[in-house]
Structure formats: structure tokens, C-alpha cells
Scaffold this motif. Sequence first.
Motif, short mmCIF file in Angstrom:
data_model
loop_
_atom_site.label_atom_id
_atom_site.label_comp_id
_atom_site.label_asym_id
_atom_site.label_seq_id
_atom_site.Cartn_x
_atom_site.Cartn_y
_atom_site.Cartn_z
N VAL A 59 33.30 15.20 5.87
CA VAL A 59 33.28 15.69 4.49
C VAL A 59 34.61 16.24 4.16
O VAL A 59 35.04 16.43 3.04
CB VAL A 59 32.00 16.26 4.00
N ARG A 60 35.35 17.00 5.07
CA ARG A 60 36.50 17.73 4.74
C ARG A 60 37.83 17.19 5.67
O ARG A 60 38.68 18.08 5.82
CB ARG A 60 36.30 19.30 5.42
N LEU B 219 41.33 10.29 10.71
CA LEU B 219 40.17 11.02 11.11
C LEU B 219 39.11 10.43 10.50
O LEU B 219 37.92 10.52 11.06
CB LEU B 219 40.48 12.87 10.86
N HIS B 220 39.11 9.96 9.20
CA HIS B 220 37.99 9.67 8.36
C HIS B 220 37.66 8.48 9.02
O HIS B 220 36.14 8.23 9.12
CB HIS B 220 38.50 9.39 6.97
N ILE C 81 29.69 7.85 12.99
CA ILE C 81 28.49 8.17 12.29
C ILE C 81 27.54 6.88 12.21
O ILE C 81 26.33 6.97 12.56
CB ILE C 81 28.67 8.74 10.74
N ASP C 82 28.41 5.77 12.02
CA ASP C 82 27.62 4.34 12.08
C ASP C 82 27.20 4.27 13.32
O ASP C 82 25.92 3.66 13.40
CB ASP C 82 28.54 3.46 11.47
N ARG C 83 27.95 4.44 14.59
CA ARG C 83 27.40 4.24 15.74
C ARG C 83 26.18 5.11 16.24
O ARG C 83 25.37 4.75 17.11
CB ARG C 83 28.36 4.41 16.74
N ASN C 84 26.44 6.29 15.65
CA ASN C 84 25.22 7.20 15.82
C ASN C 84 23.93 6.86 15.43
O ASN C 84 22.79 6.94 16.12
CB ASN C 84 25.53 8.71 15.48
N ILE C 85 23.90 6.20 14.17
CA ILE C 85 22.83 5.65 13.55
C ILE C 85 22.07 4.53 14.17
O ILE C 85 21.25 4.57 14.51
CB ILE C 85 23.20 5.36 12.12
N ALA C 86 23.14 3.60 14.77
CA ALA C 86 22.80 2.45 15.55
C ALA C 86 22.21 2.85 16.74
O ALA C 86 21.16 2.46 17.19
CB ALA C 86 24.00 1.60 15.84
N LEU C 87 22.71 4.02 17.39
CA LEU C 87 21.87 4.39 18.65
C LEU C 87 20.58 5.17 18.33
O LEU C 87 19.95 4.65 19.30
CB LEU C 87 22.99 5.79 19.07
#
Length: 315
Positions: A179-180, A287-288, A295-301
Motif C-alpha cells: 500500500v506504500r 515492487l508493486h 498476495i495472490d499466491r498467498n490467497i491461493a495457498l
Amino acid sequence: MLSRTADCLFWLGRYSERAGNVARGLAATLRMAMLAQPLAADNEWRALLIATGSEPGFSAKHAHANAEAVVHWLTLDLDNPSGIAACVEAGRRNARTVRTALTVDMWEAINDTWIEFRRLDPSVIRGDRLPGFLDWVKSRALLFNGAATDTMLRDDAWRFVHLGTMLERADNTARLLDVRHAAFTPAAEGDAAQYAQWQAVLRSVSALRAYQHVFHARLQPHLVAELLLLRQELPRSLLACYRNVEAVLDAIADNNGGTRGECHALAAALHAQMRQGKVDAVLAGGLHDFLTGTIDRNIALGREIGAFYLSGQRS
């Protein structure tokens, strides 16, 4: 272990960690908002909503992201599943379901928090009382984590609590940094306003002092990014979190016949990405993009863990 029990333990770890993370983010944002001009202050509060993943729900209920509305949404509003109140309620509900799998210290930590929270006067989030309330929430999350670490047998019950904690922690670090992300471009070097942004990121993960211990230098964006992404010394870095996630999943598999699924492959890939990563390459590639992909891969995990081990999925 029954999948329903594993599910409750996993989400108990996630909800406890999430409550502490929201309190840290609120404390850092409150500090930033006090330093900013009124319009910029509203931007700080909206950034926190994005970082907690609760902006859509907030926007459906509120027209403007001012301090009062955002603070209430993230603390006492039970309509927000990522808010502190909802996390305390859900954490205690899961703990009660699997009470016999917890130690006495763990149960007392989560149950006493729930009892005290329900007794709080709503004025606790107003004015000068807010920092004290946020410190209390952080201390209760630390108490639960400490009780789990110090008193649980290292069996599957411990592993599922720890797995939920680490997965939630990785998601939080990635979102707070993303977000930053604009403060980590080459153009941000030497900008006083951006310096405050780097401080805010570090404060959000309780890592400002850790930065000084590791680097012995003034804040620099590439070093802040390196600490939060790739340094195993920091327990809230992505590398440290995914190292733990992979190790815990391997231990669960080894203790249950050795069968592995897609969640194990995803965890190994995320750990390898952080272990082999170089901060200069991450920043050069954007970085973004790196963080949104993570984040997407963490949700998938999380979904794959749910499909392989747990009885259901929540958010």
C-alpha cells in the motif's frame, strides 16, 4: 486430526494474529495522520483500509474515509470481518470449539480477552484513549502467541495454529508494504515525506528498532524493503513467514502418512522465491507487481490448505 478441529485451530491462529496486525496498522496510521495535512490524513486512513483488505465493505457503509469512521470500522464494528471486534469474537468461538486441544494458558488468554473486550466502553477508541486501547490489543495478541509457543505440545494442534499465524502474518506484511510501494521508487530517495512513509511501514510490523540493529544506518528504501521481504532475522519478513509455513506443512504431512498436495508445492515455491530473491532485482522489476503477485499466491495457498486439510474456508 479431524479436519474440523484443524480448521478451528488454523483460524484461531489467523484471527488472533489479524487482531494484533490491525492494531499495529492503526497505531502507525494514527501517527502518520497526526503529521499530515487534513487531505493527506484522509489518504492515510484509506491506505490502511486497503492494507487490511476491508475497503469495499467500508465504502459500502461510509461515504468518506475520515479518522472517526475508519477507526470504528477497524475496531468495534462487527460488520467488518477483518476488524478487531470480529477477530476477537471469531477467535474465541473457534477456541471454544476446540477447547480440549488448547492449553489452559491459551484458553485463558483468548477467553479473558473476549470477556474484557465485551466490557469495554465505546469511548475507548476516542481521542487520547485510542493509543492505550491499541496497545492493549497488541499485548493480548502477544499473550496468546506466547502461551501457544510456551505451553503447547509440538503436535498437529500446535502446527495448525502456527500455520494460521504465519500465513496471516505473511499476508499482512505484503499488504502493508504494497500500500506504500510508491515510497520505494528511486525518485523517493531523500524525500522527507517518504522517510515518514518508511517509518510507518516499519512501525506497522514493530520493526523500526530491528532495522537499526540489522543495518546500523539511516532509513533507506531498499534496505527497508530488504528487511521486510528477504531477511530471515525478522520474524515478520516474508522469508521468515514462508520458511515457517513450508516447515510446518512438511511436518504435518510427515506426521500423517507423508501425502502432499498442491499447498506443499505452493509453500515451497514461495519460500524459494524469497530465499533466492535479491532486493535490487525486486525493486527493478517493480515492487508493486512483486507484492500483488505474492498476495495472490498467498490467497491461493490458503485455499489449497483449506482444500487439502480443512473442512471449510473463511476470509
